[in-house]
Design a protein around this motif. Structure first.
Motif, short mmCIF file in Angstrom:
data_model
loop_
_atom_site.label_atom_id
_atom_site.label_comp_id
_atom_site.label_asym_id
_atom_site.label_seq_id
_atom_site.Cartn_x
_atom_site.Cartn_y
_atom_site.Cartn_z
N ARG A 446 0.83 -1.31 -0.07
CA ARG A 446 0.08 0.05 0.01
C ARG A 446 0.87 1.33 -0.05
O ARG A 446 0.61 2.12 -0.62
CB ARG A 446 -0.94 -0.02 1.25
N LEU A 447 2.02 1.22 0.74
CA LEU A 447 2.72 2.32 1.06
C LEU A 447 3.88 2.53 -0.22
O LEU A 447 4.30 3.77 -0.42
CB LEU A 447 3.45 2.51 2.39
N ARG A 448 4.35 1.58 -0.62
CA ARG A 448 5.59 1.45 -1.75
C ARG A 448 6.65 2.30 -1.28
O ARG A 448 6.96 3.32 -2.05
CB ARG A 448 5.02 1.81 -2.96
N PRO A 449 7.20 2.03 -0.03
CA PRO A 449 8.42 2.73 0.23
C PRO A 449 9.53 2.73 -0.73
O PRO A 449 9.89 1.67 -1.33
CB PRO A 449 8.71 2.37 1.77
N ASP A 450 10.31 3.75 -0.79
CA ASP A 450 11.64 3.57 -1.54
C ASP A 450 12.82 2.52 -0.88
O ASP A 450 13.41 2.07 -1.61
CB ASP A 450 12.24 5.09 -1.60
N VAL A 451 12.70 2.58 0.37
CA VAL A 451 13.63 1.62 1.18
C VAL A 451 13.07 0.95 2.17
O VAL A 451 12.12 1.39 3.06
CB VAL A 451 14.65 2.48 1.77
N TYR A 452 13.09 -0.36 2.18
CA TYR A 452 12.67 -1.25 3.21
C TYR A 452 14.01 -1.69 3.95
O TYR A 452 14.75 -2.19 3.61
CB TYR A 452 11.90 -2.55 2.94
N ALA A 453 13.82 -1.06 5.39
CA ALA A 453 15.24 -1.43 6.11
C ALA A 453 14.86 -2.34 7.32
O ALA A 453 13.64 -2.29 8.06
CB ALA A 453 15.48 0.05 6.94
N LYS A 454 15.80 -3.32 7.79
CA LYS A 454 15.63 -4.24 8.80
C LYS A 454 17.11 -4.13 9.56
O LYS A 454 18.10 -3.97 8.85
CB LYS A 454 15.34 -5.65 8.13
N GLY A 455 17.00 -4.42 10.75
CA GLY A 455 18.12 -4.35 11.56
C GLY A 455 18.25 -5.76 12.21
O GLY A 455 17.46 -6.28 12.65
N GLY A 456 19.37 -6.38 11.93
CA GLY A 456 19.71 -7.56 12.63
C GLY A 456 20.68 -8.39 12.01
O GLY A 456 21.34 -8.02 11.12
N ASP A 457 20.77 -9.78 12.35
CA ASP A 457 21.77 -10.64 11.43
C ASP A 457 20.99 -11.36 10.41
O ASP A 457 21.00 -12.43 10.09
CB ASP A 457 22.48 -11.50 12.36
N TYR A 458 20.32 -10.49 9.60
CA TYR A 458 19.55 -11.18 8.52
C TYR A 458 20.16 -10.93 7.06
O TYR A 458 21.22 -10.21 6.83
CB TYR A 458 18.08 -10.49 8.17
N THR A 459 19.58 -11.55 6.04
CA THR A 459 20.24 -11.22 4.71
C THR A 459 18.80 -11.00 3.89
O THR A 459 17.65 -11.56 4.44
CB THR A 459 20.82 -12.35 3.95
N PRO A 460 18.93 -10.13 2.93
CA PRO A 460 17.64 -10.01 2.11
C PRO A 460 16.93 -11.22 1.76
O PRO A 460 15.44 -11.11 1.86
CB PRO A 460 18.08 -8.98 0.97
N GLU A 461 17.46 -12.06 1.47
CA GLU A 461 16.79 -13.52 1.03
C GLU A 461 15.95 -14.06 2.05
O GLU A 461 15.15 -14.96 1.96
CB GLU A 461 17.85 -14.37 0.37
N MET A 462 16.55 -13.97 3.22
CA MET A 462 15.85 -14.43 4.63
C MET A 462 14.51 -13.95 4.75
O MET A 462 13.53 -14.28 5.33
CB MET A 462 16.51 -14.44 5.70
N LEU A 463 14.20 -12.64 4.30
CA LEU A 463 13.01 -11.87 4.53
C LEU A 463 11.81 -11.97 3.59
O LEU A 463 12.03 -12.10 2.44
CB LEU A 463 13.18 -10.38 4.61
N PRO A 464 10.58 -12.43 4.14
CA PRO A 464 9.65 -12.70 3.27
C PRO A 464 9.08 -11.24 2.68
O PRO A 464 8.32 -11.30 1.57
CB PRO A 464 8.29 -13.22 4.17
N GLU A 465 9.44 -10.23 3.08
CA GLU A 465 9.06 -8.98 2.41
C GLU A 465 9.78 -8.54 1.14
O GLU A 465 9.46 -7.60 0.33
CB GLU A 465 9.14 -7.81 3.54
N THR A 466 10.86 -9.33 1.22
CA THR A 466 11.91 -8.79 -0.06
C THR A 466 11.35 -8.95 -1.52
O THR A 466 11.34 -7.68 -2.35
CB THR A 466 13.22 -9.77 -0.10
N PRO A 467 10.75 -9.95 -1.75
CA PRO A 467 10.06 -10.30 -3.23
C PRO A 467 9.09 -9.06 -3.49
O PRO A 467 8.97 -8.33 -4.37
CB PRO A 467 9.63 -11.36 -3.17
N VAL A 468 8.16 -8.87 -2.37
CA VAL A 468 7.04 -7.63 -2.41
C VAL A 468 7.85 -6.22 -2.69
O VAL A 468 7.43 -5.42 -3.55
CB VAL A 468 6.29 -7.57 -1.12
N VAL A 469 8.70 -5.79 -1.89
CA VAL A 469 9.47 -4.50 -2.10
C VAL A 469 10.17 -4.61 -3.51
O VAL A 469 10.04 -3.76 -4.16
CB VAL A 469 10.57 -4.51 -0.93
N ARG A 470 10.69 -5.52 -3.70
CA ARG A 470 11.57 -5.48 -5.28
C ARG A 470 10.40 -5.54 -6.41
O ARG A 470 10.82 -4.92 -7.43
CB ARG A 470 12.52 -6.82 -5.35
N GLU A 471 9.35 -6.03 -6.34
CA GLU A 471 8.22 -5.93 -7.21
C GLU A 471 7.75 -4.62 -7.46
O GLU A 471 7.59 -4.08 -8.79
CB GLU A 471 7.20 -6.69 -6.58
#
Length: 507
Positions: A446-471
């Motif tokens: 809904r918001l379509r932000p320019d940047v989705y930021a996460k703090g922690g010991d993740y990688t982008p591929e670990m996040l379920p949000e990554t495909p949506v943001v890149r879409e």
């Protein structure tokens, strides 16, 4: 005697924090240049005949405390017990300054009245809400004579004998000379906290202050380099020269105030932390620096972490810049400011409208999410980094039900409303909303932000949000991970710490 540190829950930026700090009655000696601030206001509708200069028909005069005296008044208004160590003239401005200081609950027994000295006064002529002219009196004076200096040093020793903090306000009017610095150097080991607010902070380096608070121009002067450009460029310059700043000022912590761009906290052991101000016209900023350093001293002197201290100081400065003239922020005003965040969460529809307005104005939108249960330094550091990736930071908070699903039946410790209020009080956070799903994918769409930021010991591929943001063409950024600062670790420490124990003082 050291003031006991605030307990864990006292570190939260809520309306109770200023009242708790006031209840500690921190004892502070303010040493420095006491000034009278005058404001002459009226109407301006014509030019004078003699020259192309505006004529102001004065309708209102006000005279308030300035410089070290205003800093002392702000400290007293925040609950501190304050003694002002300074020198003024035996003249009407000096009499007015002492009278106003005493009415503000500032102890003036440390102030020397010198018959051959003029009290420093700065008068501003205003019309239509604009400062048209400032004229100063008593600024260019020789240093205090030997007898007056000896008396000032004697009163200084008395003032710092049982204090919890010393705040030096050196604006170069001749009150603070080598003898005063030498006296403080001899007393240095006894001082629990030394804060220096000086036009030339390098002059005080030999005292190894705990904190110095230069503005950008003063920091540039002590570094011998320009600090220009926009806020990001100025912050990058400070980052490059942080070790030089520590060396030149002798301080373990440097807080550079950046006017409408907030402040930058640089310490030897932690990443740079920035605050964001609520911008106002420049003519509203008189005395805001005094308020900032006063609130910072009260917070740090009572044992709060420095990141919390500068956030509290920024909130106090934001209170006074929205008032005309040279103003003071008291405990209840600061509590009201922080309490205004109790209704912080924004509904998703309203948030979408706000984000659309920001995007139309060309602002870059950064989005992050999390439980944020028991906010800790790791959270604050990564939110601060997230803000620096754009112009507007939106934080989505899991509601209580989703936190329990994700973290277990004994969580959250704090309700969603409380968590949102504390987050909103951080100057880096622009908007807070609450969501009830396990992931914020619907809100991201809904918001379509320019940047989705996460703090922690993740990688982008670990996040379920990554495909949506890149879409929708957004960017996913993983920010620094701060080890041993997880919420679970904080909760475990609280549960295993005896109730009588309190953390040590922050130096």
């Amino acid at each position: 005697m050291a003031v006991p540190a605030i307990e864990h829950d006292g570190q939260r930026l809520t309306d109770e924090l200023p009242r708790r700090l006031a209840g500690r009655h921190l004892r502070v000696a303010v040493v420095g240049d006491a000034i009278v601030d005058g404001w002459l206001s009226g109407r301006c509708q014509r030019l004078c005949r003699e020259a192309p200069a505006p004529v102001v028909d004065i309708t209102e005069r006000s005279f308030t405390l300035g410089g070290a005296a205003n800093t002392a008044a702000n400290l007293a208004a925040l609950g501190a017990r304050v003694r002002l160590v300074s020198a003024v003239g035996a003249d009407p401005p000096g009499e007015s300054l002492l009278r106003e200081a005493e009415q503000a609950d500032v102890d003036t027994t440390g102030t020397v009245v010198h018959p051959a000295r003029a009290t420093v006064a700065k008068y501003r002529v205003c019309a239509g809400g604009q400062v048209l002219l400032r004229f100063d009196e008593g600024v260019d004076q020789p240093p205090l004579d030997r007898a007056a200096t000896a008396e000032l040093v004697r009163r200084l020793r008395e003032a710092v004998a049982d204090c919890d903090a010393v705040l030096v306000c050196d604006y170069g009017t001749g009150v603070l000379g080598g003898a005063v610095r030498a006296a403080l150097r001899r007393l240095r080991e006894r001082l629990p906290l030394l804060v220096v607010d000086a036009h030339e902070p390098g002059d005080w380096a030999e005292l190894a202050p705990d904190v110095v608070t230069p503005n950008a121009e003063e920091a540039a002067s002590v570094l011998g380099t320009a600090i220009g450009g926009d806020s990001a460029q100025r912050l990058a310059t400070l980052e490059r020269h942080r070790d030089d700043l520590f060396a030149a000022t002798g301080a373990s912590t440097v807080v550079v105030t950046l006017d409408r761009d907030g402040a930058a906290l640089l310490s030897r052991d932690h990443p740079t932390h920035r605050t964001w101000a609520r911008p106002v016209p420049d003519h509203h900023t008189a005395g805001a620096g005094d308020t900032f350093v006063a609130a910072l001293t009260v917070a740090a002197g009572t044992g709060l972490p420095l990141t919390t201290s500068v956030e509290l100081a920024q909130a106090a400065a934001d209170v006074v810049v929205h008032r005309p003239g040279t103003a003071v922020c008291d405990t209840e005003q600061l509590a009201h400011r922080l309490g205004s965040y109790r209704d912080a969460p924004v509904a998703h529809g309203q948030l979408a409208d706000l984000v659309a307005e920001h995007r139309t104005a060309g602002r870059r939108i950064v989005f992050t999410n999390g439980c944020f249960d028991v906010l800790h330094r790791g959270h604050v550091a990564y939110l601060n980094q997230a803000k620096q990736l754009g112009d507007v930071l939106v934080v989505a908070v899991n509601d209580d039900t989703s936190v329990a699903r994700l973290k277990g039946p004994d969580r959250p410790v704090n309700t969603a409303a409380d968590r949102a209020a504390v987050l909103a009080a951080l100057s880096c956070v622009d908007h807070v909303t609450v969501f009830d799903e396990d992931t914020p994918v619907d809100l991201l769409r809904r918001l379509r932000p320019d940047v989705y930021a996460k703090g922690g010991d993740y990688t982008p591929e670990m996040l379920p949000e990554t495909p949506v943001v890149r879409e929708f063409g957004g960017e996913v950024r993983i920010l620094d991970y701060v080890p041993d600062h997880s919420t679970s670790a904080v909760i475990d420490r609280i549960r295993t710490t005896p109730a009588a124990a309190t953390p040590g003082r922050t130096r």
